[in-house]
Design a protein around this motif. Structure first.
Motif, PDB file in Angstrom:
ATOM      1  N   ASN A 105      30.974  30.174  37.293  1.00  0.00           N
ATOM      2  CA  ASN A 105      30.370  31.459  37.652  1.00  0.00           C
ATOM      3  C   ASN A 105      28.853  31.461  37.401  1.00  0.00           C
ATOM      4  O   ASN A 105      28.300  32.374  36.795  1.00  0.00           O
ATOM      5  CB  ASN A 105      31.035  32.597  36.882  1.00  0.00           C
ATOM      6  N   LEU A 106      28.186  30.413  37.888  1.00  0.00           N
ATOM      7  CA  LEU A 106      26.741  30.286  37.730  1.00  0.00           C
ATOM      8  C   LEU A 106      26.030  30.569  39.044  1.00  0.00           C
ATOM      9  O   LEU A 106      26.597  30.405  40.118  1.00  0.00           O
ATOM     10  CB  LEU A 106      26.383  28.866  37.271  1.00  0.00           C
ATOM     11  N   ILE A 107      24.772  30.979  38.938  1.00  0.00           N
ATOM     12  CA  ILE A 107      23.922  31.119  40.122  1.00  0.00           C
ATOM     13  C   ILE A 107      23.329  29.746  40.429  1.00  0.00           C
ATOM     14  O   ILE A 107      22.606  29.175  39.607  1.00  0.00           O
ATOM     15  CB  ILE A 107      22.792  32.140  39.879  1.00  0.00           C
ATOM     16  N   LEU A 108      23.640  29.202  41.592  1.00  0.00           N
ATOM     17  CA  LEU A 108      23.116  27.895  41.989  1.00  0.00           C
ATOM     18  C   LEU A 108      21.850  28.082  42.820  1.00  0.00           C
ATOM     19  O   LEU A 108      21.872  28.712  43.879  1.00  0.00           O
ATOM     20  CB  LEU A 108      24.160  27.115  42.790  1.00  0.00           C
ATOM     21  N   ILE A 109      20.740  27.543  42.309  1.00  0.00           N
ATOM     22  CA  ILE A 109      19.447  27.634  42.987  1.00  0.00           C
ATOM     23  C   ILE A 109      18.983  26.218  43.327  1.00  0.00           C
ATOM     24  O   ILE A 109      18.939  25.343  42.456  1.00  0.00           O
ATOM     25  CB  ILE A 109      18.395  28.329  42.102  1.00  0.00           C
ATOM     26  N   ILE A 110      18.623  26.007  44.588  1.00  0.00           N
ATOM     27  CA  ILE A 110      18.179  24.688  45.046  1.00  0.00           C
ATOM     28  C   ILE A 110      16.763  24.778  45.604  1.00  0.00           C
ATOM     29  O   ILE A 110      16.470  25.618  46.458  1.00  0.00           O
ATOM     30  CB  ILE A 110      19.120  24.122  46.134  1.00  0.00           C
ATOM     31  N   ASP A 111      15.883  23.909  45.100  1.00  0.00           N
ATOM     32  CA  ASP A 111      14.564  23.728  45.695  1.00  0.00           C
ATOM     33  C   ASP A 111      14.734  22.758  46.858  1.00  0.00           C
ATOM     34  O   ASP A 111      15.028  21.581  46.661  1.00  0.00           O
ATOM     35  CB  ASP A 111      13.598  23.170  44.653  1.00  0.00           C
ATOM     36  N   ASN A 112      14.551  23.261  48.071  1.00  0.00           N
ATOM     37  CA  ASN A 112      14.813  22.492  49.297  1.00  0.00           C
ATOM     38  C   ASN A 112      13.524  22.047  49.975  1.00  0.00           C
ATOM     39  O   ASN A 112      13.498  21.762  51.171  1.00  0.00           O
ATOM     40  CB  ASN A 112      15.648  23.354  50.259  1.00  0.00           C
ATOM     41  N   CYS A 113      12.439  21.978  49.191  1.00  0.00           N
ATOM     42  CA  CYS A 113      11.111  21.737  49.750  1.00  0.00           C
ATOM     43  C   CYS A 113      11.016  20.405  50.489  1.00  0.00           C
ATOM     44  O   CYS A 113      10.492  20.337  51.602  1.00  0.00           O
ATOM     45  CB  CYS A 113      10.086  21.792  48.621  1.00  0.00           C
ATOM     46  N   PHE A 114      11.516  19.319  49.876  1.00  0.00           N
ATOM     47  CA  PHE A 114      11.366  18.004  50.491  1.00  0.00           C
ATOM     48  C   PHE A 114      12.201  17.856  51.759  1.00  0.00           C
ATOM     49  O   PHE A 114      11.829  17.122  52.668  1.00  0.00           O
ATOM     50  CB  PHE A 114      11.773  16.909  49.495  1.00  0.00           C
ATOM     51  N   ALA A 115      13.335  18.531  51.820  1.00  0.00           N
ATOM     52  CA  ALA A 115      14.228  18.371  52.975  1.00  0.00           C
ATOM     53  C   ALA A 115      13.888  19.331  54.113  1.00  0.00           C
ATOM     54  O   ALA A 115      14.073  18.995  55.287  1.00  0.00           O
ATOM     55  CB  ALA A 115      15.682  18.555  52.553  1.00  0.00           C
ATOM     56  N   THR A 116      13.405  20.513  53.790  1.00  0.00           N
ATOM     57  CA  THR A 116      13.169  21.611  54.737  1.00  0.00           C
ATOM     58  C   THR A 116      14.493  22.145  55.279  1.00  0.00           C
ATOM     59  O   THR A 116      15.520  21.440  55.230  1.00  0.00           O
ATOM     60  CB  THR A 116      12.272  21.223  55.933  1.00  0.00           C
ATOM     61  N   PRO A 117      14.502  23.349  55.856  1.00  0.00           N
ATOM     62  CA  PRO A 117      15.747  23.889  56.419  1.00  0.00           C
ATOM     63  C   PRO A 117      16.258  23.090  57.611  1.00  0.00           C
ATOM     64  O   PRO A 117      17.409  23.232  58.002  1.00  0.00           O
ATOM     65  CB  PRO A 117      15.357  25.310  56.865  1.00  0.00           C
ATOM     66  N   TYR A 118      15.400  22.261  58.175  1.00  0.00           N
ATOM     67  CA  TYR A 118      15.796  21.465  59.332  1.00  0.00           C
ATOM     68  C   TYR A 118      16.723  20.317  58.946  1.00  0.00           C
ATOM     69  O   TYR A 118      17.667  19.993  59.664  1.00  0.00           O
ATOM     70  CB  TYR A 118      14.545  20.935  60.033  1.00  0.00           C
ATOM     71  N   LEU A 119      16.467  19.679  57.815  1.00  0.00           N
ATOM     72  CA  LEU A 119      17.245  18.512  57.408  1.00  0.00           C
ATOM     73  C   LEU A 119      18.450  18.860  56.539  1.00  0.00           C
ATOM     74  O   LEU A 119      19.390  18.079  56.446  1.00  0.00           O
ATOM     75  CB  LEU A 119      16.360  17.519  56.644  1.00  0.00           C
ATOM     76  N   GLN A 120      18.420  20.024  55.885  1.00  0.00           N
ATOM     77  CA  GLN A 120      19.447  20.322  54.888  1.00  0.00           C
ATOM     78  C   GLN A 120      19.532  21.825  54.663  1.00  0.00           C
ATOM     79  O   GLN A 120      18.495  22.494  54.550  1.00  0.00           O
ATOM     80  CB  GLN A 120      19.050  19.605  53.592  1.00  0.00           C
TER      81      GLN A 120
END
Length: 390
Positions: free
Chosen positions: A177-192
Motif C-alpha cells: 500500500n505504497l505510493i509508487l513514484i517514477i522519475d521517467n526523465c531519461f525514457a520520456t513518455p514516448y519510450l515508457q
C-alpha cells in the motif's frame, strides 16, 4: 480513428486548446498574470472552485494546461501539474504528500539534487529515506517499515543507465500500500509509460528530452487525480509554477518528441556499439545492448534504449579528463537530452565531492563517462569520440 485509439505521437500534436474567434492553427501565448471575472458572483464561484476556470497564472494558465493535458494523454494519467523546473516537481511532489515521521524507500541511484533532498533537507522534518541497490531488487521489501509511504525510483538511472523492473516495483507498491513514484526523465513518455506497471505518479524534468533543444526549464508531475490534487494545492500556495512561455515552448516540443527520440536512440545504439569494441574502453552500458545486465527488462518495458550511453575509459580519473579535453565537436555541459551531443565525467565534476566508496555505490567509477547522444550524424559523433580516445 476515435480519440481513444490515437497513438501518443498523435496526442502530442492534436491535444490543443480550443481555438479562439481568430481560428489560429497553433495555440497562442497567454502572457498574463491574472484573468478577469464577469461579475462578483463569477468571482466568488471561481475562488470557491464551484466553477473551473483560470484565476491567476500561479494556479493555472491556458498554456500550462495544454502542456499538462498532452503529457497526461501520453503517460495515461488522469491529471497533472507543471512546475518551473524538474527539481521543483520532485520537491513539491514529496513535500505535498509527506508529513513528519514518514519514510521513503528509494533506489540509491538518483539525481544528485534528489539525493541531497533525501539526506540533508527531509531529515530536518523527520522524514527519513532508506536506499536499495538497483542491482539487488530482491532487497527492496526488507527496506519497508510501518512508516513507509513512498517507493521511488528513476529508470533508466542517472548516470549509469541501470534499469529497474517497473512490474516488480508496481507489485511491491500494491502489496504494501505504497505510493509508487517514477522519475521517467531519461525514457520520456514516448519510450515508457510507468503507470501501466502500477506507478501512481510520474515525474519529468521537461528541461531534458521533452524540450530537447536546451532552451527552457520545466518540470511536470502527472498521475492519479487525488494525489495530484494534493500536489496542486501545495504548489498553488508555494509558487513553483511553470511560466506560460515555457509551457507554450514545451507543448510545441512534444509535437516532435517521437521523431527526435527515434533519432536519438538510433544514434545512441551506434555509439554504444562503437565504444563496446574500442580497446581503450573497459565496458559500455546502454539499455538495448545485449551486454547490459538488465537488457531483458529494458526490452520488456522500453520501446527503445534512450539517448544516454555510459562507458568506462581505461586509466581512471585522469584518463576521463583527458578524453573530455580532446573532444572537438561534442559539448561539455551539465545538461542532457539536447540536439547536441553532450559529454560529462561524473567522478571529476558532478560527483567529485563524494568519496570513491560513495561513488561506487551508485556505479560511478573513476573512468565513467556519460554521453547524452544528440542528433548530429552518427558518423560525426563517433569520429569525434574516436579521435579523443586516441
Amino acid at each position: 480513428m476515435s480519440k481513444a485509439k490515437r497513438h501518443i505521437e498523435t496526442e502530442a500534436i492534436r491535444t490543443q486548446l480550443k481555438r479562439t474567434e481568430f481560428l489560429e492553427h497553433t495555440s497562442p501565448l497567454y502572457l498574463t498574470s491574472s484573468f478577469v471575472f464577469e461579475d462578483a458572483e463569477d468571482m466568488r464561484a471561481s475562488f470557491t472552485e464551484e466553477k473551473e476556470r483560470n484565476i491567476y497564472s500561479r494556479f493555472t494558465n491556458p498554456n500550462t494546461s495544454e502542456f499538462v493535458d498532452k503529457v497526461c494523454q501520453m503517460e495515461g494519467a488522469e491529471s497533472g501539474y507543471a512546475f518551473a523546473t524538474g527539481m521543483a516537481a520532485i520537491y513539491s511532489t514529496f513535500a505535498a504528500l509527506l508529513k513528519s515521521g514518514d519514510h521513503i524507500v528509494s533506489a540509491r541511484s538518483v539525481f544528485g539534487s534528489t539525493h541531497t533532498l533525501f539526506t540533508k533537507y527531509f531529515p530536518k522534518w523527520h522524514i527519513e529515506t532508506t536506499y536499495f541497490d538497483v542491482n539487488k531488487p530482491e532487497t527492496i521489501e526488507a527496506c519497508i517499515t510501518e512508516n513507509t509511504k513512498i517507493l521511488y525510483a528513476e529508470t533508466p538511472t542517472n548516470p549509469a543507465v541501470d534499469i529497474i523492473d517497473l512490474d516488480l516495483l508496481g507489485r511491491i507498491a500494491k502489496t504494501h500500500n505504497l505510493i509508487l513514484i517514477i522519475d521517467n526523465c531519461f525514457a520520456t513518455p514516448y519510450l515508457q509509460q510507468p503507470m501501466k506497471q502500477g506507478a501512481h505518479l510520474v515525474i519529468h524534468s521537461a528541461t531534458k528530452l521533452i524540450d530537447g533543444q536546451g532552451r527552457v526549464l520545466g518540470g511536470i508531475t502527472v498521475g492519479n487525480t487525488d494525489l495530484i490534487r494534493e500536489i496542486y494545492l501545495f504548489a498553488r500556495n508555494t509558487g513553483p509554477a511553470l511560466s506560460p512561455f515555457n509551457a507554450w515552448t514545451l507543448s510545441k516540443s512534444l509535437e516532435t518528441l517521437a521523431v527526435r527520440v527515434d533519432k536519438h536512440c538510433d544514434n545512441a545504439l551506434k555509439v554504444a556499439e562503437f565504444l563496446e569494441n574500442h580497446p581503450k574502453v573497459n565496458w559500455v552500458k546502454y539499455p538495448f545492448l545485449k551486454s547490459h545486465p538488465q537488457y531483458k527488462v529494458a526490452k520488456k518495458q522500453m520501446k527503445l534504449g534512450g539517448n544516454i550511453v555510459a562507458f568506462e575509459v581505461k586509466g581512471g580519473i585522469e584518463a576521463g579528463r583527458q578524453f573530455l579535453n580532446q573532444l572537438k565537436m561534442c559539448s561539455l555541459s551539465a545538461n542532457l537530452g539536447d540536439t547536441r551531443t553532450i559529454v560529462t565525467h561524473p567522478a571529476s565534476t558532478t560527483h567529485s565531492k563524494l568519496s570513491e566508496a560513495d561513488r561506487l555505490e551508485v556505479s560511478i567509477t573513476d573512468g565513467l563517462v556519460r554521453i547524452s547522444v544528440g542528433l548530429e550524424h552518427a558518423e560525426d559523433i563517433i569520429l569525434d569520440l574516436e579521435q579523443a580516445l586516441k
